[in-house]
Design a protein around this motif. Structure first.
Motif, PDB file in Angstrom:
ATOM      1  N   UNK A 147      -1.232   6.072   4.966  1.00 56.65           N
ATOM      2  CA  UNK A 147      -0.544   7.240   5.533  1.00 56.65           C
ATOM      3  C   UNK A 147       0.913   7.391   5.087  1.00 56.65           C
ATOM      4  N   UNK A 148       1.554   6.312   4.713  1.00 55.65           N
ATOM      5  CA  UNK A 148       2.960   6.382   4.282  1.00 55.65           C
ATOM      6  C   UNK A 148       3.014   6.044   2.804  1.00 55.65           C
ATOM      7  N   UNK A 149       3.311   7.028   1.965  1.00 55.88           N
ATOM      8  CA  UNK A 149       3.391   6.810   0.524  1.00 55.88           C
ATOM      9  C   UNK A 149       4.812   7.136   0.079  1.00 55.88           C
ATOM     10  N   UNK A 150       5.437   6.229  -0.653  1.00 60.02           N
ATOM     11  CA  UNK A 150       6.814   6.453  -1.111  1.00 60.02           C
ATOM     12  C   UNK A 150       7.099   5.601  -2.329  1.00 60.02           C
ATOM     13  N   UNK A 151       8.236   5.838  -2.925  1.00 60.80           N
ATOM     14  CA  UNK A 151       8.665   5.002  -4.048  1.00 60.80           C
ATOM     15  C   UNK A 151       8.881   3.590  -3.559  1.00 60.80           C
ATOM     16  N   UNK A 152       8.693   2.637  -4.438  1.00 55.74           N
ATOM     17  CA  UNK A 152       8.856   1.231  -4.060  1.00 55.74           C
ATOM     18  C   UNK A 152      10.279   0.930  -3.616  1.00 55.74           C
ATOM     19  N   UNK A 153      10.412   0.002  -2.671  1.00 58.25           N
ATOM     20  CA  UNK A 153      11.710  -0.426  -2.185  1.00 58.25           C
ATOM     21  C   UNK A 153      12.416  -1.265  -3.227  1.00 58.25           C
TER      22      UNK A 153
ATOM     23  N   UNK B 225      -8.114   2.134  -0.688  1.00 60.50           N
ATOM     24  CA  UNK B 225      -7.428   2.109   0.609  1.00 60.50           C
ATOM     25  C   UNK B 225      -5.933   2.373   0.435  1.00 60.50           C
ATOM     26  N   UNK B 226      -5.350   1.821  -0.620  1.00 60.88           N
ATOM     27  CA  UNK B 226      -3.926   2.058  -0.877  1.00 60.88           C
ATOM     28  C   UNK B 226      -3.651   3.546  -1.069  1.00 60.88           C
TER      29      UNK B 226
ATOM     30  N   UNK C 212       0.816  -1.209   0.000  1.00 58.89           N
ATOM     31  CA  UNK C 212       0.000   0.000   0.000  1.00 58.89           C
ATOM     32  C   UNK C 212       0.850   1.259   0.000  1.00 58.89           C
ATOM     33  N   UNK C 213       2.007   1.205   0.621  1.00 59.20           N
ATOM     34  CA  UNK C 213       2.841   2.404   0.702  1.00 59.20           C
ATOM     35  C   UNK C 213       3.519   2.746  -0.627  1.00 59.20           C
ATOM     36  N   UNK C 214       3.571   1.803  -1.567  1.00 56.60           N
ATOM     37  CA  UNK C 214       4.189   2.065  -2.859  1.00 56.60           C
ATOM     38  C   UNK C 214       3.283   2.975  -3.687  1.00 56.60           C
ATOM     39  N   UNK C 215       3.814   4.098  -4.128  1.00 57.69           N
ATOM     40  CA  UNK C 215       3.032   5.101  -4.844  1.00 57.69           C
ATOM     41  C   UNK C 215       2.331   4.511  -6.059  1.00 57.69           C
TER      42      UNK C 215
END
Length: 68
Positions: free
Chosen positions: A62-68, A57-58, A24-27
């Motif tokens: 609350x934490x959105x960033x580029x994928x690891x 929901x994604x 979900x955090x992956x933009x």
């Protein structure tokens, strides 16, 4: 949708079957789920609705960033 501990989909995957996980955090995740929906319009309404709700929901995670 389910967590990794309770996913019947993951339980269906074969021991040697590759899987790809979207967090979900992956933009890019919500967009990729929407592309999946567009490519799978033959799926059940329930599955498509679940995927759409997951994408929403994604987007709100609350934490959105580029994928690891």
């Amino acid at each position: 949708m389910a967590t990794k501990m309770a996913s019947t989909t993951l339980q269906k995957a074969g021991d040697d079957e590759e899987i790809f996980v979207l967090r979900a955090q992956d933009v890019s995740s919500p967009k990729l789920v929407m592309l999946w929906i567009a490519d799978n319009l033959h799926a059940s309404d329930e599955k498509l609705r679940d995927a759409f709700e997951c994408a929403l929901r994604m987007r709100k995670h609350p934490t959105r960033k580029a994928a690891d």
